[in-house]
Design a protein around this motif. Sequence first.
Motif, mmCIF file in Angstrom:
data_model
loop_
_atom_site.group_PDB
_atom_site.id
_atom_site.type_symbol
_atom_site.label_atom_id
_atom_site.label_comp_id
_atom_site.label_asym_id
_atom_site.label_seq_id
_atom_site.Cartn_x
_atom_site.Cartn_y
_atom_site.Cartn_z
ATOM 1 N N ASP A 240 0.845 -1.212 0.000
ATOM 2 C CA ASP A 240 0.000 0.000 0.000
ATOM 3 C C ASP A 240 0.876 1.256 0.000
ATOM 4 O OD1 ASP A 240 -1.992 -1.862 0.334
ATOM 5 O OD2 ASP A 240 -2.829 -1.010 2.177
ATOM 6 N N LYS A 241 1.870 1.234 0.870
ATOM 7 C CA LYS A 241 2.712 2.423 1.031
ATOM 8 C C LYS A 241 3.567 2.694 -0.196
ATOM 9 C CE LYS A 241 2.868 2.354 6.062
ATOM 10 N NZ LYS A 241 2.754 3.699 6.659
ATOM 11 N N LEU A 242 4.088 1.621 -0.834
ATOM 12 C CA LEU A 242 4.929 1.857 -2.005
ATOM 13 C C LEU A 242 4.093 2.413 -3.159
ATOM 14 C CD1 LEU A 242 7.736 1.864 -3.176
ATOM 15 C CD2 LEU A 242 7.489 -0.541 -3.796
ATOM 16 N N MET A 243 2.826 1.980 -3.230
ATOM 17 C CA MET A 243 1.978 2.521 -4.297
ATOM 18 C C MET A 243 1.760 4.020 -4.090
ATOM 19 S SD MET A 243 -1.330 0.733 -5.986
ATOM 20 C CE MET A 243 -0.448 -0.341 -7.107
ATOM 21 N N MET A 244 1.585 4.427 -2.836
ATOM 22 C CA MET A 244 1.395 5.855 -2.569
ATOM 23 C C MET A 244 2.714 6.638 -2.662
ATOM 24 S SD MET A 244 -1.671 6.219 -2.645
ATOM 25 C CE MET A 244 -1.520 8.009 -2.583
ATOM 26 N N ALA A 245 3.812 5.972 -2.324
ATOM 27 C CA ALA A 245 5.125 6.627 -2.476
ATOM 28 C C ALA A 245 5.356 6.943 -3.953
ATOM 29 C CB ALA A 245 6.239 5.731 -1.944
ATOM 30 N N SER A 246 5.040 5.979 -4.813
ATOM 31 C CA SER A 246 5.215 6.175 -6.246
ATOM 32 C C SER A 246 4.405 7.379 -6.729
ATOM 33 C CB SER A 246 4.766 4.895 -6.969
ATOM 34 O OG SER A 246 4.827 5.070 -8.364
ATOM 35 N N TRP A 247 3.177 7.452 -6.280
ATOM 36 C CA TRP A 247 2.283 8.555 -6.649
ATOM 37 C C TRP A 247 2.887 9.898 -6.213
ATOM 38 C CZ3 TRP A 247 -2.485 8.452 -9.160
ATOM 39 C CH2 TRP A 247 -3.256 9.623 -9.086
#
Length: 360
Positions: A240-247
Motif C-alpha cells: 500500500d505504502k509503495l503505491m502511494m510513495a510512487s504517486w
Amino acid sequence: MNYRNFPMVSKVIFGRGSFNQLEEILTPKRLNTKAPFIFFVDDVFKGDARLTSRIPLAYDDKLYYISTKEEPKTTQIDELVEDIILTFKERPSGIIGIGGGSILDLAKAVSIMINNDGESKDYQGWDLVTNPAIYHIGIPTISGTGAEVSRTAILTGPERKLGINSDYTPFDQVILDPELTKDVPTQQWFYTGMDCYVHCIESLNGTYLNEFSKTYGEKAFELCKEIFLEDNLTEEESQDKLMMASWHGGMSIAYSQVGVAHAMSYGLSYLLGIKHGIGNCIVFDHLSEYYPDGVAMFKEMKKKHNIVLPQNVCTDLSDKEFDIMIDVALSLEPLWENAIGKQWKKTITREKLKALYQLM
Ligand code: NAD
Ligand code: ZN
C-alpha cells in the motif's frame, strides 16, 4: 514570473480489490457498441486467471498482451495504432494499460497517437501534441515509476529516449489496487521501488525545488525509508505504502525535475537497452559526489535486501559508444539544470561523464 499550469489525473480510486470496479468505471464511458475498449496488459499476466478473468471484455473489445522485455519504442506505438485503426471502423472508446511503467507509458502514447497524425517520434519532446488523447486509464501492477501520475510517456525513438510531455498525456482515470503488486519478484520490486527513491532524492536536492514538489517529495522519501530500511510493516502495508510513495514521487517531479542519475541512466538505456529501474540503480551507486546522503542510504537499502548490481557494464565499450551515451545524457538539459544549476556546463563536461560511465 509565469507559473506553469499542470493538468492532473482526473479521477483516481485507491484500495485493495478496487480493480474489481473496472467494469462500473468503463460502462458509462463506452461511446457505442462498435467503439471498443482496447486493453494493453503486460504479458507476465498471460494465463494468470486471477487477473485476466476480471478484465471486463464486451462487444468488440480487444486485449493485447505486451512483452516488457524491452521498454516501449516509437515504432511499436505506431504499429499498435495502425493495427487498431485498421481493425476497427470506429475510434476506440478508450485505452486501458495494465502493468508497470512500460505498459502505462505505452497506453498513454497510443491514446495520444490515435488522435494525432504522423509518427510518435515527432511528438517526443515538450508540448508538441495538438489534439487531445482519447480516454485512457492506467492500472499499475508494480510501484515506483510514478508513470501513473505523470505528464509524460517515455519512448525510445530512432534518435533518443525522450517522453511525450503534454497536457494530454496524464490519465483520465487511475486505479490504484496494491493487491495487483503482490507477485512482483524481489529484485524487480527493488529496482522499480528505487526509481521512486531516486525521484525523491533528485527532486529534493534540485535547484527547481519549490514547496509543492518538496511536500510530495518528503512524503515519498519518508515512505521509502519505512519500506526499504525499517522492519515494521506487513507485506500488505508495504505494498500500500509503495503505491502511494510512487504517486507522491511522481507528483514531486511535476514542478521540479529529475537529475544526474536519470540523465546518465537514459544513456545506458539508449545504448545498452538497460531498463530504467536497474539502470538508475547502476548509475546512482556511483553518484555520491552529487547526492552524498542519498547514495549512502541507497547502499544501506541495497545491503538490507541483498541486492547485487551488475558491475562493469561499460568496461568493453568503444570511444564511439561512450560518445553516444554522453550525447544522450547531455541532451537532457533541464535535468542537469535542475541537478547542478544554470552554470552546469562548467562542470558537466564530456570527460566528466566518461569518467563516471567508466566506473559503472
Ligand atoms: P516494467 O513496466 O518494465 O516492468 C518491470 C518488470 O516487472 C517486467 O518484467 C514486468 O513483466 C514485471 N511486472 C510488472 N508487474 C508485475 C506483477 N504484478 N507481478 C510480476 N511481475 C510484474 O518496469 P517499471 O520499472 O515499472 O517501468 C519502467 C518503465 O517506466 C521505463 O520504460 C521507463 O522509461 C518508464 N518510466 C516512466 C515514467 C513516467 O513518468 N512516464 C517515470 C519513470 C519511468
Ligand atoms: Zn525514473
